[in-house]
Each structure stands twice: as structure tokens, then as C-alpha cells.
Design a protein around this motif. Structure first.
Motif, PDB file in Angstrom:
ATOM      1  N   ILE A  52       0.813  -1.219   0.000  1.00 43.57           N
ATOM      2  CA  ILE A  52       0.000   0.000   0.000  1.00 43.57           C
ATOM      3  C   ILE A  52       0.845   1.266   0.000  1.00 43.57           C
ATOM      4  CG2 ILE A  52      -1.989  -1.076   1.103  1.00 43.57           C
ATOM      5  CD1 ILE A  52      -1.093   0.178   3.743  1.00 43.57           C
ATOM      6  N   GLU A  53       2.159   1.145   0.316  1.00 43.55           N
ATOM      7  CA  GLU A  53       3.013   2.334   0.347  1.00 43.55           C
ATOM      8  C   GLU A  53       4.356   2.020  -0.292  1.00 43.55           C
ATOM      9  OE1 GLU A  53       2.798   5.619   2.250  1.00 43.55           O
ATOM     10  OE2 GLU A  53       1.987   5.007   4.168  1.00 43.55           O
ATOM     11  N   VAL A  54       4.957   3.022  -0.939  1.00 42.59           N
ATOM     12  CA  VAL A  54       6.310   2.885  -1.460  1.00 42.59           C
ATOM     13  C   VAL A  54       7.262   2.817  -0.276  1.00 42.59           C
ATOM     14  CG1 VAL A  54       8.144   3.978  -2.800  1.00 42.59           C
ATOM     15  CG2 VAL A  54       5.773   4.095  -3.589  1.00 42.59           C
ATOM     16  N   SER A  55       8.101   1.795  -0.228  1.00 38.78           N
ATOM     17  CA  SER A  55       9.033   1.661   0.893  1.00 38.78           C
ATOM     18  C   SER A  55      10.446   1.376   0.409  1.00 38.78           C
ATOM     19  CB  SER A  55       8.570   0.545   1.848  1.00 38.78           C
ATOM     20  OG  SER A  55       8.393  -0.658   1.150  1.00 38.78           O
ATOM     21  N   ASP A  56      10.757   1.797  -0.804  1.00 39.39           N
ATOM     22  CA  ASP A  56      12.082   1.611  -1.360  1.00 39.39           C
ATOM     23  C   ASP A  56      12.963   2.783  -0.959  1.00 39.39           C
ATOM     24  OD1 ASP A  56      14.360   1.181  -2.791  1.00 39.39           O
ATOM     25  OD2 ASP A  56      13.393   0.949  -4.737  1.00 39.39           O
ATOM     26  N   ALA A  57      13.946   2.536  -0.124  1.00 40.82           N
ATOM     27  CA  ALA A  57      14.780   3.614   0.402  1.00 40.82           C
ATOM     28  C   ALA A  57      15.648   4.258  -0.672  1.00 40.82           C
ATOM     29  CB  ALA A  57      15.662   3.085   1.527  1.00 40.82           C
ATOM     30  N   LYS A  58      15.761   3.639  -1.842  1.00 37.51           N
ATOM     31  CA  LYS A  58      16.561   4.222  -2.912  1.00 37.51           C
ATOM     32  C   LYS A  58      15.840   5.393  -3.576  1.00 37.51           C
ATOM     33  CE  LYS A  58      16.763   0.198  -4.850  1.00 37.51           C
ATOM     34  NZ  LYS A  58      17.029  -0.910  -5.786  1.00 37.51           N
ATOM     35  N   GLU A  59      14.538   5.479  -3.375  1.00 35.97           N
ATOM     36  CA  GLU A  59      13.750   6.527  -4.014  1.00 35.97           C
ATOM     37  C   GLU A  59      13.599   7.725  -3.089  1.00 35.97           C
ATOM     38  OE1 GLU A  59       9.168   7.286  -5.518  1.00 35.97           O
ATOM     39  OE2 GLU A  59       9.935   5.248  -5.330  1.00 35.97           O
ATOM     40  N   ILE A  60      13.902   8.906  -3.592  1.00 29.85           N
ATOM     41  CA  ILE A  60      13.671  10.119  -2.819  1.00 29.85           C
ATOM     42  C   ILE A  60      12.167  10.277  -2.625  1.00 29.85           C
ATOM     43  CG2 ILE A  60      13.986  12.614  -2.720  1.00 29.85           C
ATOM     44  CD1 ILE A  60      16.532  11.007  -2.516  1.00 29.85           C
ATOM     45  N   GLY A  61      11.762  10.513  -1.386  1.00 33.94           N
ATOM     46  CA  GLY A  61      10.339  10.634  -1.103  1.00 33.94           C
ATOM     47  C   GLY A  61       9.687   9.308  -0.779  1.00 33.94           C
ATOM     48  N   TYR A  62      10.511   8.293  -0.476  1.00 30.27           N
ATOM     49  CA  TYR A  62       9.929   7.018  -0.084  1.00 30.27           C
ATOM     50  C   TYR A  62       9.244   7.184   1.271  1.00 30.27           C
ATOM     51  CZ  TYR A  62      13.273   5.912   3.635  1.00 30.27           C
ATOM     52  OH  TYR A  62      13.992   5.906   4.805  1.00 30.27           O
TER      53      TYR A  62
END
Length: 706
Positions: free
Chosen positions: A27-37
Motif C-alpha cells: 500500500i506504500e512505497v518503501s524503497d529507500a533508494k527513491e527520494i520521497g519514499y
């Protein structure tokens, strides 16, 4: 694989079995590589749940910061509190599908096992506006497993104290474009053991095996999916659960004396209940999809969720004679059964406007239907049927702007609205009921002569703004503010609660404003995470006595009513740490400080929430085939409220220190033998005063992966 929450460690998080994350179910973006995760989302993986012997979702969640258990002792339902708020304020999802009883918004977390889950997502505080309605304090999402190989699976069996046994089997296949998986699990026990320190002389509980604490659970989970390319995916899912469970009676002391009976011969209410759940059944059908285009995507969820149960209410601890279940003539029934369902759909779309700009929209709609009445041979004359319905919608928009290569601004808002569609008066036409004014001279007849209640409605605008930045590859910080709301349930507005409350069709939504800052710092072998938060809660729904008396027989009982009268403040801190002390030695820990105050009336305490909570676990591998796991949990006191003689009485649970230990032997990579002890030192403790938790529990498991 240990539970890791930091930037670096999140990159290697994976499940031992069914290793690929089921992206459709998140349900949520949780990829730490992405800014705004999503920095406010914590992910608990399946291996950590196995290591700590957390076989139910409620036990698994209890290891996380900001989470505490709520034990609805009188109903034998276990739930969790997210920063002090229950599941009505932080709903439970499975693969993004909301699952709760439509009537009251509650769900028994202990009925959900973890065998078929790849991970659990917990979002707190500054959650996305795209999640849908009622994410007042956050959201909890169970993500099911997805196969990655041509054929793979796992089978396990176990035994535990209380003549308990459980077992599961999961098997799946991934054929490239198509995949499928089936999971079967079951568990049963005759009772659970009480601590040897449980006091003697308690009425309805003589120690040893907990009275009336048997349960049985079974679940099947089926999934088939189609992945035509690397970006698109379509999945159909079916889950069926069946359970029976007993309700252990109250076993405590009130006003310095052993608890005395309520009036069990005429009412199912009161402090002491002699109840059994004849069945507790849940069935879910849902379809998930994601379709990618050049610069945008569309995700859909469509679901039909069915919840049915039957509660048997008895007159005494012999559990041989049914009571009439209450004192409202027509509204009362025994058994009391629900036949509820939720039909819903969600659509989310996102578009990359420019290199640094992303815009997302989400639309949610669901129809909650509650039916109670004549089934299973009970006649309409004795048990009239009625149907209630609520429609809830939410529209959210979220904009993310990458201000620099390392900093992102996320702003958005959602608009939630609800309208009751059907609200029959469940006391309509009742005879022998007497509502009156304080002098007991002027009857109030509307509760028996009004056929339908006014149709309540509520709406709320919920804005959010959050700034996140990565100082370097090992350090990130965030901060923001958000407003959230919680729409009252059907039960909140229209229930008589067995002759103790009068309905309030005009009940409105609750609101909370969250302020939060936090960050993560990783070193080579250590990761720290911290969050500092404050919340201001308005229009909180609380009980208040009203000048209405109810006198079916005997003494008149002053009625309560749910009202938007509460103002609550909340402040706290969450700290988490993960250490890799050596290649064979690791440690994870979390600490929560939570201070909640009732600003409206300091005499009304906030219940079920410990001010301090600490959890830690360590894993030491003697060899590649032998490991030792030790866990420790500390909870400070929490309060439970009881209403006696027209006033609230608060009882402290006391604090609790719970140790657990486990040995795991792997003679091969595929085979595992496990033996352990929960509550190692046999602590006598309570989550809900009067309902003692299990003492020392021994268990053993055999698991095989193929």
C-alpha cells in the motif's frame, strides 16, 4: 534474515520462502533508494516473524515500536493500538483490501496467522493521503506470499502447551507469465496455561488451565496471477477462514472484593460474561491489477468481503443454559449473529509530469452492510431481521516534487465522505421497555415507536505536507504535518449496547493533526531510526451520561451516549536499532514512549496504552546449523475501565517483563527442528485487567522447505 528498518538494511530485506515481494499487495512505497519514499512505514518480514515465533499477526505486530496490544477480554478479541489508537483508527488490510467487521470496524487480529504472509507493512503518523478513509493513526497491511520458482513450498507442524497443535502447508509455482499459490493452515488448543503466580480465591477461575479458553482456527488462501511483462500484473485472490473460540470469564477483583455476578439470568451484559463464539467466519474475494504505460500507471482493487459470526450467551459457568441475551425485547437475541459484507473498489493512477514531478490520484468506494436477525432456524417473531448500510468514499491527490537530487517535497489532500443508507431502529415496536426522564415519570417512547433513525452523514478534508532529504547514502531525515479523520461506525451511531446506551445518529467524524520529525542513520553494522511526534485530537468520540433512564425490571439504569466531546493530546518518541555484532550475532531493539492526555476531562483516563514499551531480540548462531534466539518485552502499566454504579472505575494492569527463548536446528537447508518457551519466567500479567495472559508456554515445531 533479521528485521531491519534502516536505509542500507532495507535493500537486502527478503523472505526466505516466496522471495519476491508481492508488489500488488503493498500500500506504500518503501524503497529507500527513491527520494520521497515512505519513511513512516516499517516493514516486518516473514523470517523475523518465524524467528520470534510470532504465528499470529497480533503477536508479530507487538514487536514493533509504536504498537501495543489491546485485549478485548469480554469478547476474547485481540487487537493492536497504533500510537494509542485502535483498529478503527488504524485499519487492517490484506494486500491493500480493508478487512474489518462493517458494523463496528473491529477485527480480531489473533485470528490471522502469519504462515501465508511475506511481510507486514505498518504506516504511522504522516501516512499517504492515497490510502483511503479512516487512516486516522495509520494503517496495517498484511502482504501475502508470491512464488518465484517453478515449484516451491513449505510444510510445518507444531505442538504447544494447553494441548495445542498447529500446522500449515504452502505450495506455489511461477511459470513466467503465470503463477499460483495455495496455503492451508490450522490451529487448535483446549486451553492456555495460567502462571503459577495467579492468585487463589478468584471467582470463576481456579488457576492452572484458563477456564473456557479453547479455540480452533482454519484458513485457506488461494492466489493466481498473470504477468504479461516486467511491469504489468493481474491477480485474483480468495481467502476463507473459519474459527470457533470460547471467551474466558472475568477473573479479577473489583472494589477490593472478588467480582460478583452481574444479572446473568436476565442479561448477557454486565462485567461477567459466560460466552462462546459458535463460529467466526470470514471470506474474501479480491482482484488486483497494475498496468504501466510510458509515463503513467493504473492500479485497481476490487473486493467482496464477507464476515459472519454467532455469539452464544449463557446464564452461568456450566455453559448449559442460554440467557435471553439482553433486555431489549426485540433487539435482543441469543445467539447473537452477524451476517455482514463489504463491497468495494479502489483506483490509483500516477503520472510523471516532468523529470522531478509526480502526480498521483486515488479513488476509494465501499459499501458496508450489516445484517442481524432470523437465520439458523430462529424465527422472525422471536428474532426480527434488520439490515443497516453505510457508504464511504474517499478521493486523494498527492504531488511529489524533487527539489534536489536528495530532497523531496510531498503534499496532498484527501476528501472523505460517508452517508448512512439504511438505519432501522432495532428497538422498534418493543414492548416492556421503559425509557424515561430522571424522575422516572415521563416516558420517552421514540425508541420503540420510531421505525427508522435519521440517516447520519459525515465528511472531512485531510491535507498533508512532508519534506524528506537524504544527507548522504547512510542518513535521511523527514518532517511534516498532516490532518486525518475517522468516520463513526454503524454501531457507534445506532447501537443500544444491550440497554446501556441510547443511539446518536448525529455523531460526526473525529479528527487528528499530526506533527512529526524523524530520521535514519546507518553505519557499517548498525542502523538507528527515530521519530518524534505530537498530535492534537479533536471531536474524539467518548461516552457521556445523558438524562435518560432505562428500567426494564428492577432498578433504573442511567443511559450513556457516544458524543464528539473529547479533546486529547498525544506526544511520544519511537527509537529503533539494529546491530550486526558479528557474522553470527545480531540484535534488534525498539523503545516507545507515549503520553496521552484527556484534555476535556482529566478524570477520564486513556485506557489500554502503556506509557513505556521496550522490545529486543538477539540471534546467536553457534554453527551454520544451530541457532539460539532470545527475546524480551517490557510494558509499563496500562489502565482498564469498568462501569460500576454509574461511574468509571480504573484498574491498572501493572507492568510486565516477558522473556522468550528458542533453539533452531537445521540438519539441512530444507529441514528445521525448533523448540522454545514463551513467557520463560512464568510472569502473571495482564493486558486487560481481569483477563490474565498465558503463563509459561512450551512449544516445538518441525518445518520443511521444498
Amino acid at each position: 534474515m533479521k528485521y531491519k528498518v534502516g536505509l542500507a538494511l532495507s535493500l537486502v530485506m527478503a523472505s526466505v520462502l516466496m522471495g519476491e515481494t508481492f508488489e500488488l499487495g503493498k500500500i506504500e512505497v518503501s524503497d529507500a533508494k527513491e527520494i520521497g519514499y515512505s519513511s513512516t512505514t516499517t516493514v516486518l518480514d516473514s523470517q523475523t516473524m518465524q524467528d520470534n515465533e510470532r504465528t499470529t499477526v497480533v503477536d508479530a505486530l507487538n514487536t514493533l515500536s509504536g504498537i501495543s496490544i489491546q485485549n478485548g477480554g469480554g469478547r476474547n478479541e485481540q487487537m493492536v493500538m497504533v500510537r494509542g489508537f485502535d483498529v478503527k483508527h488504524a485499519p487492517l488490510f490484506i494486500d491493500g483490501i480493508p478487512i474489518a467487521v462493517p458494523y463496528d470496524g473491529y477485527v480480531d487480529f489473533s485470528r490471522f496467522t502469519t504462515y501465508d504472509l511475506s511481510q507486514i507493512e505498518v504506516s504511522k503518523g504522516l501516512t499517504s493521503v492515497l490510502l483511503g478513509p479512516n487512516t486516522f493513526a495509520g494503517a496495517i497491511n498484511m502482504v501475502t506470499k508470491k512464488p518465484t520458482k517453478a515449484f516451491e513450498g513449505e510444510v510445518g507442524v507444531g505442538v504447544f502447551s494447553g494441548n495445542g497443535k498447529d500446522g500449515y502447508i504452502t505450495a506455489g509455482t511461477n511459470q513466467g507469465s503465470f503463477y499460483g499459490i495455495v496455503s492451508l493452515s490450522g490451529s487448535q488448543k483446549d486451553s492456555y496455561p495460567l502462571s503459577g503466580d495467579f492468585p487463589s480465591g478468584i471467582k470463576y477461575e481456579d488457576g492452572g488451565s484458563r477456564n473456557n479458553s479453547a479455540s480452533k482456527d482454519g484458513k485457506v488462501n488461494l492466489k493466481v496471477g498473470y504477468t504479461p511483462n516486467n511491469s504489468d500484473e493481474y491477480s485474483f485472490n480468495y481467502i476463507k477462514q473459519h474459527a470457533t473460540k470460547d471467551v474466558p470469564p472475568f477473573a479479577g477483583v473489583i472494589d477490593g472484593t472478588i467480582i460478583k455476578d452481574s444479572n446473568p439470568n436476565t442479561s448477557g451484559g454486565g462485567t461477567v460474561h459466560f460466552w462462546k463464539w459458535d463460529y467466526w467466519d470470514k471470506e474474501s474475494y479480491y482482484f488486483l491489477s497494475k498496468t504501466d504505460f510510458d509515463n503513467w500507471y493504473v492500479k485497481t482493487r476490487a473486493y467482496y468481503d464477507i464476515f459472519q459470526n454467532s455469539l452464544l450467551m449463557y446464564t452461568d459457568p456450566t455453559y448449559s443454559t442460554l440467557s435471553n441475551g439482553g433486555s431489549l425485547a426485540k433487539a435482543s437475541s441469543n445467539p447473537s449473529f452477524y451476517d455482514d459484507n463489504t463491497k468495494g473498489v479502489s483506483v490509483e493512477t500516477g503520472v510523471k509530469l516532468f523529470e522531478a514531478d509526480t502526480l498521483k490520484f486515488a479513488l476509494h468506494y465501499k459499501e458496508d452492510t450489516h445484517k442481524e436477525g432470523s437465520t439458523n432456524g430462529w424465527t422472525k417473531a422471536a428474532n426480527p431481521e434488520y439490515t443497516m448500510q453505510d457508504d464511504i468514499s474517499s478521493f486523494g491527490v498527492e504531488y511529489k516534487r524533487a527539489l534536489t537530487n536528495s530532497t523531496a517535497l510531498i503534499v496532498g489532500t484527501s476528501y472523505d465522505w460517508e452517508k448512512a443508507q439504511k438505519a432501522p431502529n432495532t428497538n422498534y415496536g418493543a414492548t416492556g421497555n421503559y425509557f424515561s426522564d430522571a424522575a422516572l415519570t415521563t416516558p420517552i417512547t421514540s425508541y420503540a415507536t420510531l421505525k427508522n433513525f435519521d440517516l447520519g452523514e459525515a465528511s472531512s478534508l485531510n491535507p498533508m505536507a512532508k519534506l524528506e532529504t537524504k544527507i548522504d547514502e547512510t542518513t535521511s531525515i523527514y518532517g511534516g504535518i498532516s490532518k486525518k479523520s475517522r468516520i463513526p461506525s454503524i454501531k457507534d451511531r445506532y447501537s443500544f449496547k444491550m440497554g446501556n446506551y441510547v443511539p446518536n445518529p448525529d455523531l460526526q467524524e473525529e479528527s487528528i493533526v499530526n506533527y512529526e520529525i524523524g530520521g535514519t542513520k546507518s553505519f557499517d553494522l548498525v542502523t538507528f531510526k527515530a521519530a518524534l511526534f505530537y498530535a492534537d485530537i479533536r471531536d474524539y468520540i467518548q461516552s457521556a451520561y445523558v438524562p435518560i433512564w432505562y428500567k426494564p425490571t428492577g432498578a433504573a439504569v442511567q443511559q450513556q451516549q457516544l458524543k464528539n466531546i473529547g479533546e486529547v493530546s498525544e506526544k511520544g518518541i519511537e527509537l529503533e536499532a539494529s546491530f550486526l555484532l558479528a557474522d553470527h550475532f545480531s540484535f534488534d531493539g525498539s523503545y516507545t514512549y507515549l503520553d496521552m492526555k484527556n484534555e476535556t476531562d482529566s478524570n477520564v483516563k486513556i485506557t489500554d496504552v502503556p506509557k513505556h514499551k521496550f522490545f529486543a531480540s538477539t540471534k546467536y548462531e553457534f554453527t551454520k546449523s544451530l541457532a539460539w534466539i532470545l527475546s524480551y518485552e517490557y510494558d509499563s502499566e496500562r489502565f482498564t475501565s469498568y462501569v460500576l454504579s454509574g461511574s468509571n472505575i480504573y484498574y491498572s494492569s501493572g507492568d510486565a517483563s516477558i522473556w522468550g527463548t528458542k533453539l533452531v536446528y537445521n540438519p539441512t537447508k530444507e529441514l528445521a527442528f525448533e523448540a522454545g518457551v514463551k513467557n520463560l519466567f512464568d510472569e502473571n500479567y495482564y493486558v486487560n485487567y481481569g483477563y490474565p495472559e498465558a503463563g509459561r508456554v512450551f512449544y516445538g515445531n518441525v518445518k520443511y522447505k521444498f
